[in-house]
Design a protein around this motif. Structure first.
Motif, PDB file in Angstrom:
ATOM      1  N   ASN A  63     -54.749  27.835  32.683  1.00 53.50           N
ATOM      2  CA  ASN A  63     -54.751  27.696  31.148  1.00 53.50           C
ATOM      3  C   ASN A  63     -53.956  26.515  30.507  1.00 53.50           C
ATOM      4  O   ASN A  63     -53.523  26.662  29.657  1.00 53.50           O
ATOM      5  CB  ASN A  63     -54.179  29.050  30.848  1.00 53.50           C
ATOM      6  CG  ASN A  63     -54.829  30.261  31.159  1.00 53.50           C
ATOM      7  OD1 ASN A  63     -56.144  30.131  31.566  1.00 53.50           O
ATOM      8  ND2 ASN A  63     -54.354  31.384  31.126  1.00 53.50           N
ATOM      9  N   SER A  64     -53.896  25.509  31.295  1.00 47.84           N
ATOM     10  CA  SER A  64     -53.020  24.215  31.093  1.00 47.84           C
ATOM     11  C   SER A  64     -53.838  23.059  31.082  1.00 47.84           C
ATOM     12  O   SER A  64     -54.786  23.003  31.845  1.00 47.84           O
ATOM     13  CB  SER A  64     -51.775  24.347  31.825  1.00 47.84           C
ATOM     14  OG  SER A  64     -51.866  24.103  33.200  1.00 47.84           O
ATOM     15  N   PHE A  65     -53.212  22.048  30.468  1.00 44.27           N
ATOM     16  CA  PHE A  65     -53.770  20.704  30.867  1.00 44.27           C
ATOM     17  C   PHE A  65     -52.674  19.711  30.567  1.00 44.27           C
ATOM     18  O   PHE A  65     -51.721  20.046  30.176  1.00 44.27           O
ATOM     19  CB  PHE A  65     -55.032  20.334  29.803  1.00 44.27           C
ATOM     20  CG  PHE A  65     -54.682  20.485  28.347  1.00 44.27           C
ATOM     21  CD1 PHE A  65     -53.985  19.304  27.533  1.00 44.27           C
ATOM     22  CD2 PHE A  65     -54.555  21.707  27.639  1.00 44.27           C
ATOM     23  CE1 PHE A  65     -53.710  19.443  26.279  1.00 44.27           C
ATOM     24  CE2 PHE A  65     -54.366  21.657  26.323  1.00 44.27           C
ATOM     25  CZ  PHE A  65     -53.673  20.736  25.628  1.00 44.27           C
ATOM     26  N   THR A  66     -52.931  18.505  31.260  1.00 41.76           N
ATOM     27  CA  THR A  66     -51.850  17.466  31.668  1.00 41.76           C
ATOM     28  C   THR A  66     -52.167  16.252  30.686  1.00 41.76           C
ATOM     29  O   THR A  66     -53.492  15.765  30.892  1.00 41.76           O
ATOM     30  CB  THR A  66     -51.503  17.029  32.859  1.00 41.76           C
ATOM     31  OG1 THR A  66     -51.101  18.483  33.759  1.00 41.76           O
ATOM     32  CG2 THR A  66     -50.548  16.059  33.103  1.00 41.76           C
ATOM     33  N   ILE A  67     -51.176  15.571  30.081  1.00 42.08           N
ATOM     34  CA  ILE A  67     -51.563  14.482  29.158  1.00 42.08           C
ATOM     35  C   ILE A  67     -50.764  13.479  29.991  1.00 42.08           C
ATOM     36  O   ILE A  67     -49.619  13.336  30.238  1.00 42.08           O
ATOM     37  CB  ILE A  67     -51.209  14.524  27.768  1.00 42.08           C
ATOM     38  CG1 ILE A  67     -51.973  15.796  27.419  1.00 42.08           C
ATOM     39  CG2 ILE A  67     -51.489  13.128  26.900  1.00 42.08           C
ATOM     40  CD1 ILE A  67     -51.321  15.968  25.788  1.00 42.08           C
ATOM     41  N   ARG A  68     -51.264  12.287  30.317  1.00 38.32           N
ATOM     42  CA  ARG A  68     -50.523  11.246  31.033  1.00 38.32           C
ATOM     43  C   ARG A  68     -51.350   9.890  30.709  1.00 38.32           C
ATOM     44  O   ARG A  68     -52.485   9.922  29.937  1.00 38.32           O
ATOM     45  CB  ARG A  68     -50.785  11.380  32.590  1.00 38.32           C
ATOM     46  CG  ARG A  68     -52.122  11.320  33.037  1.00 38.32           C
ATOM     47  CD  ARG A  68     -52.189  11.152  34.506  1.00 38.32           C
ATOM     48  NE  ARG A  68     -53.684  10.891  34.942  1.00 38.32           N
ATOM     49  CZ  ARG A  68     -53.854  10.965  36.356  1.00 38.32           C
ATOM     50  NH1 ARG A  68     -52.939  11.438  37.367  1.00 38.32           N
ATOM     51  NH2 ARG A  68     -55.094  10.322  36.617  1.00 38.32           N
ATOM     52  N   ASN A  69     -50.636   8.940  31.029  1.00 36.36           N
ATOM     53  CA  ASN A  69     -51.096   7.382  30.540  1.00 36.36           C
ATOM     54  C   ASN A  69     -52.064   7.175  31.266  1.00 36.36           C
ATOM     55  O   ASN A  69     -52.484   7.558  32.467  1.00 36.36           O
ATOM     56  CB  ASN A  69     -49.964   6.476  30.906  1.00 36.36           C
ATOM     57  CG  ASN A  69     -50.357   5.041  30.578  1.00 36.36           C
ATOM     58  OD1 ASN A  69     -50.714   4.836  29.507  1.00 36.36           O
ATOM     59  ND2 ASN A  69     -50.107   4.196  31.375  1.00 36.36           N
ATOM     60  N   ARG A  70     -53.030   6.363  30.444  1.00 35.47           N
ATOM     61  CA  ARG A  70     -54.286   5.958  31.164  1.00 35.47           C
ATOM     62  C   ARG A  70     -54.252   4.850  32.103  1.00 35.47           C
ATOM     63  O   ARG A  70     -53.061   4.095  31.998  1.00 35.47           O
ATOM     64  CB  ARG A  70     -55.385   5.517  30.053  1.00 35.47           C
ATOM     65  CG  ARG A  70     -56.036   6.484  29.308  1.00 35.47           C
ATOM     66  CD  ARG A  70     -56.960   5.900  28.335  1.00 35.47           C
ATOM     67  NE  ARG A  70     -58.174   5.135  29.109  1.00 35.47           N
ATOM     68  CZ  ARG A  70     -59.048   4.528  28.251  1.00 35.47           C
ATOM     69  NH1 ARG A  70     -59.169   4.890  26.950  1.00 35.47           N
ATOM     70  NH2 ARG A  70     -59.924   3.945  28.914  1.00 35.47           N
ATOM     71  N   GLY A  71     -55.027   4.923  33.559  1.00 36.65           N
ATOM     72  CA  GLY A  71     -54.770   4.117  34.127  1.00 36.65           C
ATOM     73  C   GLY A  71     -55.152   2.608  33.806  1.00 36.65           C
ATOM     74  O   GLY A  71     -55.504   2.384  32.685  1.00 36.65           O
ATOM     75  N   ILE A  72     -55.055   1.554  34.754  1.00 40.94           N
ATOM     76  CA  ILE A  72     -55.564   0.242  34.451  1.00 40.94           C
ATOM     77  C   ILE A  72     -57.013   0.304  34.238  1.00 40.94           C
ATOM     78  O   ILE A  72     -57.810   0.680  35.152  1.00 40.94           O
ATOM     79  CB  ILE A  72     -54.961  -0.661  35.343  1.00 40.94           C
ATOM     80  CG1 ILE A  72     -53.617  -0.897  35.518  1.00 40.94           C
ATOM     81  CG2 ILE A  72     -55.627  -2.093  35.308  1.00 40.94           C
ATOM     82  CD1 ILE A  72     -53.063  -1.778  36.544  1.00 40.94           C
ATOM     83  N   ASN A  73     -57.566  -0.221  33.105  1.00 42.59           N
ATOM     84  CA  ASN A  73     -58.829  -0.448  33.047  1.00 42.59           C
ATOM     85  C   ASN A  73     -59.462  -1.707  33.400  1.00 42.59           C
ATOM     86  O   ASN A  73     -59.202  -2.873  32.860  1.00 42.59           O
ATOM     87  CB  ASN A  73     -59.119  -0.200  31.288  1.00 42.59           C
ATOM     88  CG  ASN A  73     -60.587  -0.333  31.125  1.00 42.59           C
ATOM     89  OD1 ASN A  73     -61.524  -0.109  31.823  1.00 42.59           O
ATOM     90  ND2 ASN A  73     -61.011  -0.321  29.764  1.00 42.59           N
ATOM     91  N   VAL A  74     -60.230  -1.734  34.482  1.00 35.66           N
ATOM     92  CA  VAL A  74     -60.526  -2.923  35.022  1.00 35.66           C
ATOM     93  C   VAL A  74     -62.044  -3.258  34.285  1.00 35.66           C
ATOM     94  O   VAL A  74     -62.947  -2.571  34.421  1.00 35.66           O
ATOM     95  CB  VAL A  74     -60.798  -2.841  36.491  1.00 35.66           C
ATOM     96  CG1 VAL A  74     -61.283  -4.264  37.024  1.00 35.66           C
ATOM     97  CG2 VAL A  74     -59.222  -2.607  37.191  1.00 35.66           C
ATOM     98  N   GLN A  75     -62.114  -4.528  33.604  1.00 36.37           N
ATOM     99  CA  GLN A  75     -63.116  -4.742  33.221  1.00 36.37           C
ATOM    100  C   GLN A  75     -64.077  -5.778  34.009  1.00 36.37           C
ATOM    101  O   GLN A  75     -63.582  -6.843  34.438  1.00 36.37           O
ATOM    102  CB  GLN A  75     -62.912  -5.533  31.659  1.00 36.37           C
ATOM    103  CG  GLN A  75     -62.170  -4.526  30.887  1.00 36.37           C
ATOM    104  CD  GLN A  75     -61.933  -5.203  29.431  1.00 36.37           C
ATOM    105  OE1 GLN A  75     -62.376  -6.339  29.306  1.00 36.37           O
ATOM    106  NE2 GLN A  75     -61.545  -4.451  28.308  1.00 36.37           N
TER     107      GLN A  75
END
Length: 415
Positions: A63-75
């Motif tokens: 019943n939970s969710f985790t918020i974390r920093n987005r990883g590196i977005n490789v373009q």
């Protein structure tokens, strides 16, 4: 003869016929029982396993969710743009989220201090593979960790950055021999002394990591140990109502976007991870097993119904004179039809009741062997009895109809 009397008389005659043909009745009821047992047994075990999984994953944070920093977005492409690194979720961000998130949910913060610590107690020490996690007083609740001994952190521990620690089972086993109680003892982590205030229940490890190889310290103390590092903090939100997960996620996104001062044109620089994906996959697989069990039980019951119909036709032939006598003294075709139809239903019910009891027993034994809890599947019990009545009516209708159409004069002449 009243309607009630006819039903009572038919049931009595059905039971007399069953008693006078014990072997035939037993074999027929046995086939019914096997089909119902297969159906109820599998469905009972699946219900017990699903209940256990639901409880387990609920305690693990389904019943939970985790918020974390987005990883590196490789373009990828020829634009020449460098990979985009999103800013870390700072402690100030995480703390502001916790203070401003208003959804009636429990919020916890944690940060990874290190994955390679060596923990010492007197002359005993662990390998340098112990994870040290900084967490607040809500962390155990939102992640489903339970204590086998000791206590959780208090708000004073967090506010004062007290040097206290909660250790995993593998750390306990490595450092404390002869079942010595670790609570209240002092250990050193990276040369810093901590007092053990709690021990986690074993949860196992995955890929070498897990709560068994973890030491949890107050998040404020963890920040002190990391010095000038700029780690990204993790936020966990646990809702009281699983049906409000989507609304809780939406509110969390809006709150953190405001905390991180993102405008409407900017995309989220963080990501939300749900923790119920494994539970959903397992439940889906159990659904396939349920469908398979229903198909197998249906095939078995079809065979049983054919066998029952054949036996009832034989019974009609054997009791032709009895039918003729009953008609001669005033029994109507409706009464004769009810007699044989009720007899078929009674045989099915005898087999069905035995099948339900065996199915519940076998299903729960299987569930208990897999670590699930004992349950009484009321809905499957009613389903099993209903199926038996349906099989009895379908199997007995044609023989009963045939018996009701017999000519009384010809029946009396039958030898």
């Amino acid at each position: 003869m009243s309607v009630n009397m006819s039903y009572s008389e038919n049931v009595r005659l059905a039971l007399q016929s069953i008693v006078s043909n014990k072997l035939r009745t037993f074999l027929t009821a046995l086939i019914i029982a096997i089909g119902i047992m297969a159906l109820i047994g599998v469905l009972t075990s699946i219900d017990a396993i699903q209940s256990s999984l639901t409880n387990s994953f609920s305690s693990m944070g389904s019943n939970s969710f985790t918020i974390r920093n987005r990883g590196i977005n490789v373009q990828i492409g020829g634009s020449g743009n460098r990979p985009k690194a999103f800013p870390a979720i700072t402690y100030a961000n995480a703390q502001a989220f916790k203070e401003n998130y208003d959804f009636g949910a429990t919020v916890s913060l944690n940060v990874n201090v290190t994955w390679g610590a060596t923990v010492k107690y007197m002359e005993n020490k662990t390998n340098p593979n112990i994870g040290v996690l900084g967490a607040d007083e809500n962390y155990l609740q939102t992640t489903g960790y339970k204590l086998s001994d000791g206590r959780n952190f208090t708000s004073q521990d967090i506010d004062n950055a007290n040097p206290v620690v909660i250790i995993g089972q593998e750390v306990k086993t490595k450092l404390f021999k002869n079942n010595k109680k670790p609570v209240g003892e002092y250990i050193t982590i990276g040369g810093v002394r901590f007092t053990i205030v709690g021990v986690l229940e074993s949860k196992g490890s995955s890929a070498g990591f897990g709560s068994d190889k973890t030491c949890i310290i107050p998040i404020s103390r963890g920040r002190m140990l990391m010095g000038g590092a700029n780690p990204s903090f993790v936020i966990t939100v646990m809702t009281n109502d699983p049906y409000k997960m989507d609304a809780a996620e939406g509110e969390a996104i809006a709150t953190l976007r405001k905390v991180r001062s993102l405008n409407a044109k900017q995309s989220n620089d963080f990501e939300i991870l749900k923790s119920d994906a494994v539970a959903q996959m397992l439940m889906q697989n159990l659904t396939y097993v349920t469908l398979g069990a229903i198909v197998i039980a249906f095939i078995t019951l079809v065979g049983a119904s054919i066998g029952l119909m054949n036996i009832m036709l034989v019974s009609v032939t054997e009791r032709t004179r009895e039918i003729g006598i009953r008609k001669a003294i005033g029994a109507t075709p409706s009464v004769i039809r009810k007699q044989f139809l009720i007899e078929a239903i009674v045989i099915c019910l005898l087999g069905g009741i035995a099948g339900v009891l065996l199915g519940i027993t076998i299903g729960n034994l299987l569930a208990l062997a897999l670590g699930a809890d004992f349950i009484i599947p009321w809905r499957w019990m009613f389903l099993g009895i209903s199926v038996c009545i349906g099989v009895g009516m379908l199997s007995g209708y044609y023989p009963a109809s045939k018996a009701s159409k017999l000519d009384p004069v010809e029946s009396l002449r039958y030898e």
